[in-house]
Write an enzyme that holds these catalytic residues in place. Structure first.
Site, short mmCIF file in Angstrom:
data_model
loop_
_atom_site.label_atom_id
_atom_site.label_comp_id
_atom_site.label_asym_id
_atom_site.label_seq_id
_atom_site.Cartn_x
_atom_site.Cartn_y
_atom_site.Cartn_z
N HIS A 211 41.27 1.91 11.32
CA HIS A 211 40.61 0.91 12.16
C HIS A 211 39.45 1.53 12.94
O HIS A 211 39.66 1.97 14.07
CB HIS A 211 41.61 0.36 13.19
CG HIS A 211 42.74 -0.40 12.59
ND1 HIS A 211 42.69 -1.74 12.34
CD2 HIS A 211 43.96 0.01 12.19
CE1 HIS A 211 43.82 -2.14 11.83
NE2 HIS A 211 44.61 -1.10 11.72
N CYS B 159 42.70 -2.16 6.84
CA CYS B 159 44.16 -2.15 6.91
C CYS B 159 44.75 -3.39 6.21
O CYS B 159 44.69 -3.47 4.98
CB CYS B 159 44.57 -2.01 8.37
SG CYS B 159 46.19 -1.31 8.57
N GLU C 172 37.21 -0.05 14.37
CA GLU C 172 36.94 -0.97 15.50
C GLU C 172 37.79 -0.62 16.73
O GLU C 172 37.53 -1.14 17.81
CB GLU C 172 37.16 -2.43 15.07
CG GLU C 172 38.60 -2.89 14.94
CD GLU C 172 39.31 -2.40 13.68
OE1 GLU C 172 38.73 -1.61 12.92
OE2 GLU C 172 40.46 -2.82 13.47
#
Ligand code: GLN
Length: 193
Positions: free
Chosen positions: A169, A79, A171
């Site tokens: 993302h 991002c 994560e």
């Protein structure tokens, strides 16, 4: 394997958690001295690219990180991290590391309503969940750049040489496969060195 995670602003904690689950050791990068640990790879997290860009300069981390990237240190940007690695930001004069030949549009899905989840194929991994938060996408990629994922006709993951970028993302999901992919890429590179 020691991975540096830029920890100036944004979602670095989730990257650290993902890497540690995969057995990598992590150095949080906040100042130049943190680079002394020696890095096998680098993660630039999401957050606000303009803020991270400013803090990179204020901390003196920008130039040494740029030199490491120029020397081929494997890097993964999510991002805002992707924006920091792009060669061009559409409609904006700023360029940060310019490490991958892509043009990215910031806040490409709109500022307020731009957050959503999708499941799509990541080339080399398979179907994975993708979380987008005020995300950029890649409007154009240079000839040598491999497109790894496309969502709604827009490029959201790409790779070229030592550089991997995603608009989304991983994560923020339980799925660690993109981080595993990045660590495998570093291992393969070190095996050939
Ligand atoms: N909109 C942010 C930027 O332009 C990126 C958002 C994110 O990293 N989740 O820097």
């Amino acid at each position: 394997m020691n991975i540096g995670v830029l920890a100036l602003q944004g979602g670095f904690a989730e990257h650290i958690a993902a890497l540690e689950k995969l057995g990598a050791s992590v150095t949080e990068l906040r100042k130049k001295d943190d680079l002394r640990a020696g890095l096998d790879g680098l993660i630039l997290p999401g957050g606000e690219s303009t803020v991270i860009g400013r803090l990179l300069n204020e901390t003196g981390l920008f130039a040494p990180l740029r030199d490491l990237l120029d020397a081929g240190l494997p890097v993964y940007g999510t991002c805002a991290g992707m924006i920091l690695l792009a060669k061009k930001i559409v409609d904006e004069p700023a360029v940060y590391f310019g490490a991958i030949d892509v043009s990215v549009r910031r806040n490409a899905y709109g500022r307020q309503l731009g957050s959503f989840a999708a499941t799509a194929r990541f080339d080399g991994i398979g179907e994975i969940p993708m979380t987008f938060i005020r995300a950029p996408y890649i409007e154009a990629a240079g000839a040598g750049v491999a497109v790894r994922a496309v969502v709604d006709g827009h490029i959201v993951a790409a790779e070229c040489g030592s550089v991997l970028v995603t608009s989304f993302h991983p994560e923020l999901t339980d799925n660690l496969r993109v981080h595993r992919y990045f660590l495998n890429k570093i291992e393969a590179r070190e095996a050939c060195a």
